[in-house]
Design a protein around this motif. Structure first.
Motif, PDB file in Angstrom:
ATOM      1  N   GLN A  12       2.337   1.799  -3.451  1.00  0.00           N
ATOM      2  CA  GLN A  12       1.308   2.323  -4.363  1.00  0.00           C
ATOM      3  C   GLN A  12       1.056   3.799  -4.109  1.00  0.00           C
ATOM      4  O   GLN A  12       0.937   4.601  -5.050  1.00  0.00           O
ATOM      5  CB  GLN A  12       0.006   1.529  -4.203  1.00  0.00           C
ATOM      6  N   SER A  13       0.976   4.203  -2.835  1.00  0.00           N
ATOM      7  CA  SER A  13       0.720   5.619  -2.543  1.00  0.00           C
ATOM      8  C   SER A  13       1.911   6.489  -2.961  1.00  0.00           C
ATOM      9  O   SER A  13       1.731   7.611  -3.452  1.00  0.00           O
ATOM     10  CB  SER A  13       0.400   5.818  -1.058  1.00  0.00           C
TER      11      SER A  13
ATOM     12  N   ASN B 125       3.961   5.837  -5.461  1.00  0.00           N
ATOM     13  CA  ASN B 125       3.890   5.929  -6.922  1.00  0.00           C
ATOM     14  C   ASN B 125       2.815   6.916  -7.362  1.00  0.00           C
ATOM     15  O   ASN B 125       3.006   7.676  -8.326  1.00  0.00           O
ATOM     16  CB  ASN B 125       3.644   4.556  -7.532  1.00  0.00           C
ATOM     17  N   GLN B 126       1.678   6.933  -6.663  1.00  0.00           N
ATOM     18  CA  GLN B 126       0.615   7.884  -7.007  1.00  0.00           C
ATOM     19  C   GLN B 126       1.080   9.319  -6.742  1.00  0.00           C
ATOM     20  O   GLN B 126       0.822  10.224  -7.539  1.00  0.00           O
ATOM     21  CB  GLN B 126      -0.653   7.591  -6.206  1.00  0.00           C
ATOM     22  N   LEU B 127       1.757   9.530  -5.605  1.00  0.00           N
ATOM     23  CA  LEU B 127       2.249  10.872  -5.304  1.00  0.00           C
ATOM     24  C   LEU B 127       3.295  11.326  -6.316  1.00  0.00           C
ATOM     25  O   LEU B 127       3.316  12.494  -6.726  1.00  0.00           O
ATOM     26  CB  LEU B 127       2.843  10.914  -3.889  1.00  0.00           C
ATOM     27  N   ARG B 128       4.181  10.418  -6.749  1.00  0.00           N
ATOM     28  CA  ARG B 128       5.183  10.786  -7.766  1.00  0.00           C
ATOM     29  C   ARG B 128       4.526  11.099  -9.105  1.00  0.00           C
ATOM     30  O   ARG B 128       4.952  12.022  -9.796  1.00  0.00           O
ATOM     31  CB  ARG B 128       6.203   9.664  -7.932  1.00  0.00           C
ATOM     32  N   ALA B 129       3.485  10.338  -9.446  1.00  0.00           N
ATOM     33  CA  ALA B 129       2.780  10.621 -10.703  1.00  0.00           C
ATOM     34  C   ALA B 129       2.093  11.981 -10.627  1.00  0.00           C
ATOM     35  O   ALA B 129       2.113  12.766 -11.595  1.00  0.00           O
ATOM     36  CB  ALA B 129       1.760   9.523 -10.984  1.00  0.00           C
ATOM     37  N   LYS B 130       1.504  12.288  -9.466  1.00  0.00           N
ATOM     38  CA  LYS B 130       0.854  13.586  -9.288  1.00  0.00           C
ATOM     39  C   LYS B 130       1.896  14.704  -9.342  1.00  0.00           C
ATOM     40  O   LYS B 130       1.671  15.761  -9.961  1.00  0.00           O
ATOM     41  CB  LYS B 130       0.111  13.607  -7.954  1.00  0.00           C
TER      42      LYS B 130
ATOM     43  N   LYS C  66       0.835  -1.213   0.000  1.00  0.00           N
ATOM     44  CA  LYS C  66       0.000   0.000   0.000  1.00  0.00           C
ATOM     45  C   LYS C  66       0.865   1.257   0.000  1.00  0.00           C
ATOM     46  O   LYS C  66       0.557   2.237  -0.688  1.00  0.00           O
ATOM     47  CB  LYS C  66      -0.926   0.006   1.220  1.00  0.00           C
TER      48      LYS C  66
END
Length: 122
Positions: free
Chosen positions: A88-89, A91-96, A85
């Motif tokens: 995943q979070s 990776n989401q923050l880096r994408a944002k 988890k």
């Protein structure tokens, strides 16, 4: 002063030959258990109470140990799940962050701190 009237007094007396003897000790039978039996019963009930208390305490202790062992057995799986988890979070923050900083020369993988040591300014 007036004179006292003459009153004939009557005293209640026992019958001739006296009252019959009251049986106080001959006919009285011991009622209930003896003192030793009572103390023995108290001792046995106390011993049984302490035994059942220790038995119940042992069962509770074994149940708690079983629960603790079960929790310790699944901790690696729970930590692995938390790591997934977290990844995943991140990776989401880096994408944002990449989407926000798209028009600049900012590199996401590069550290924001410099590698050289900077002395403190006085």
């Amino acid at each position: 002063m007036a004179e006292k009237p003459i009153v004939r007094s009557f005293q209640d007396m026992p019958p001739p030959g006296g009252y019959p003897r009251i049986a106080t000790r001959k006919d009285v039978r011991p009622r209930g258990p003896s003192g030793f039996a009572i103390w023995g019963g108290v001792f046995l009930m106390s011993a049984f109470g302490f035994w059942s208390l220790s038995n119940t305490s042992r069962k509770h202790r074994l149940g708690h140990a079983e629960n603790r062992d079960a929790r310790m057995a699944i901790i690696p799986f729970l930590r692995a799940e938390d790591d997934v988890k977290l990844a995943q979070s991140i990776n989401q923050l880096r994408a944002k962050e990449a989407a926000v900083m798209k028009g600049t020369d900012f590199d996401i993988d590069e550290s924001v701190y410099t590698k050289r040591k900077v002395p403190p300014q006085l």
